[in-house]
Design a protein around this motif. Sequence first.
Motif, PDB file in Angstrom:
ATOM      1  N   LEU A  28       0.837  -1.201   0.000  1.00  0.00           N
ATOM      2  CA  LEU A  28       0.000   0.000   0.000  1.00  0.00           C
ATOM      3  C   LEU A  28       0.870   1.249   0.000  1.00  0.00           C
ATOM      4  O   LEU A  28       1.883   1.304   0.679  1.00  0.00           O
ATOM      5  CB  LEU A  28      -0.898   0.009   1.237  1.00  0.00           C
ATOM      6  CG  LEU A  28      -1.878  -1.148   1.356  1.00  0.00           C
ATOM      7  CD1 LEU A  28      -2.594  -1.082   2.674  1.00  0.00           C
ATOM      8  CD2 LEU A  28      -2.864  -1.090   0.216  1.00  0.00           C
ATOM      9  N   TRP A  32      -2.731   5.661   0.568  1.00  0.00           N
ATOM     10  CA  TRP A  32      -3.741   4.614   0.658  1.00  0.00           C
ATOM     11  C   TRP A  32      -3.731   3.977   2.043  1.00  0.00           C
ATOM     12  O   TRP A  32      -4.769   3.592   2.570  1.00  0.00           O
ATOM     13  CB  TRP A  32      -3.502   3.570  -0.430  1.00  0.00           C
ATOM     14  CG  TRP A  32      -4.514   2.502  -0.390  1.00  0.00           C
ATOM     15  CD1 TRP A  32      -4.313   1.204  -0.066  1.00  0.00           C
ATOM     16  CD2 TRP A  32      -5.914   2.636  -0.624  1.00  0.00           C
ATOM     17  NE1 TRP A  32      -5.498   0.515  -0.101  1.00  0.00           N
ATOM     18  CE2 TRP A  32      -6.495   1.386  -0.432  1.00  0.00           C
ATOM     19  CE3 TRP A  32      -6.738   3.701  -0.963  1.00  0.00           C
ATOM     20  CZ2 TRP A  32      -7.856   1.147  -0.596  1.00  0.00           C
ATOM     21  CZ3 TRP A  32      -8.084   3.470  -1.116  1.00  0.00           C
ATOM     22  CH2 TRP A  32      -8.625   2.214  -0.940  1.00  0.00           C
ATOM     23  N   HIS A  35      -5.917   5.958   4.425  1.00  0.00           N
ATOM     24  CA  HIS A  35      -7.346   5.688   4.248  1.00  0.00           C
ATOM     25  C   HIS A  35      -7.737   4.336   4.847  1.00  0.00           C
ATOM     26  O   HIS A  35      -8.738   4.221   5.540  1.00  0.00           O
ATOM     27  CB  HIS A  35      -7.725   5.714   2.769  1.00  0.00           C
ATOM     28  CG  HIS A  35      -7.666   7.073   2.166  1.00  0.00           C
ATOM     29  ND1 HIS A  35      -8.628   8.019   2.386  1.00  0.00           N
ATOM     30  CD2 HIS A  35      -6.756   7.657   1.359  1.00  0.00           C
ATOM     31  CE1 HIS A  35      -8.317   9.119   1.743  1.00  0.00           C
ATOM     32  NE2 HIS A  35      -7.181   8.925   1.112  1.00  0.00           N
ATOM     33  N   ARG A  84     -11.662   8.546  -5.570  1.00  0.00           N
ATOM     34  CA  ARG A  84     -11.560   7.103  -5.754  1.00  0.00           C
ATOM     35  C   ARG A  84     -12.814   6.398  -5.252  1.00  0.00           C
ATOM     36  O   ARG A  84     -12.720   5.444  -4.504  1.00  0.00           O
ATOM     37  CB  ARG A  84     -10.362   6.568  -4.991  1.00  0.00           C
ATOM     38  CG  ARG A  84      -9.042   7.030  -5.518  1.00  0.00           C
ATOM     39  CD  ARG A  84      -7.963   6.433  -4.690  1.00  0.00           C
ATOM     40  NE  ARG A  84      -8.054   6.931  -3.336  1.00  0.00           N
ATOM     41  CZ  ARG A  84      -7.123   7.605  -2.712  1.00  0.00           C
ATOM     42  NH1 ARG A  84      -6.002   7.851  -3.321  1.00  0.00           N
ATOM     43  NH2 ARG A  84      -7.291   8.012  -1.476  1.00  0.00           N
ATOM     44  N   ILE A  89     -13.107  -0.061  -3.952  1.00  0.00           N
ATOM     45  CA  ILE A  89     -12.655   0.739  -2.808  1.00  0.00           C
ATOM     46  C   ILE A  89     -13.677   0.654  -1.680  1.00  0.00           C
ATOM     47  O   ILE A  89     -13.308   0.557  -0.498  1.00  0.00           O
ATOM     48  CB  ILE A  89     -12.437   2.213  -3.230  1.00  0.00           C
ATOM     49  CG1 ILE A  89     -11.418   2.292  -4.367  1.00  0.00           C
ATOM     50  CG2 ILE A  89     -12.044   3.061  -2.063  1.00  0.00           C
ATOM     51  CD1 ILE A  89     -10.051   1.775  -4.035  1.00  0.00           C
TER      52      ILE A  89
END
Length: 115
Positions: A28, A32, A35, A84, A89
Amino acid sequence: MKILSFTFILGLFFLYFINMAMLKTAILSTEWSIHASTRFLLGFFVMGVSCFYAKSLSFKNSLKLILVIVILDYFYDYYIDAYRLNFEIILHGIYMLAWGALLGFLAAKYWQNRQ
């Protein structure tokens, strides 16, 4: 302690394969990871500890709190032009919330039994 460790290791195992299948990435990125860890910590503290273990929040109120924070996160992504919002996701975020909630509940039970 065994079930907590097993759940953590199994969660990491599934996270690796979810990242490979959905996101096509094994490692990752920093952005990312922020998140994903946000969703994991929301699941851990809001759902696992506060809702399921301590019962200080109802399930409905904890979902509302999580939904507000996740929507604010998506607005931030939209503002910085890193939008995104797609199905993969969202599924990844649900997995991180569920894994965090399970580990939060198990960790709270473990910490209480140690005292």
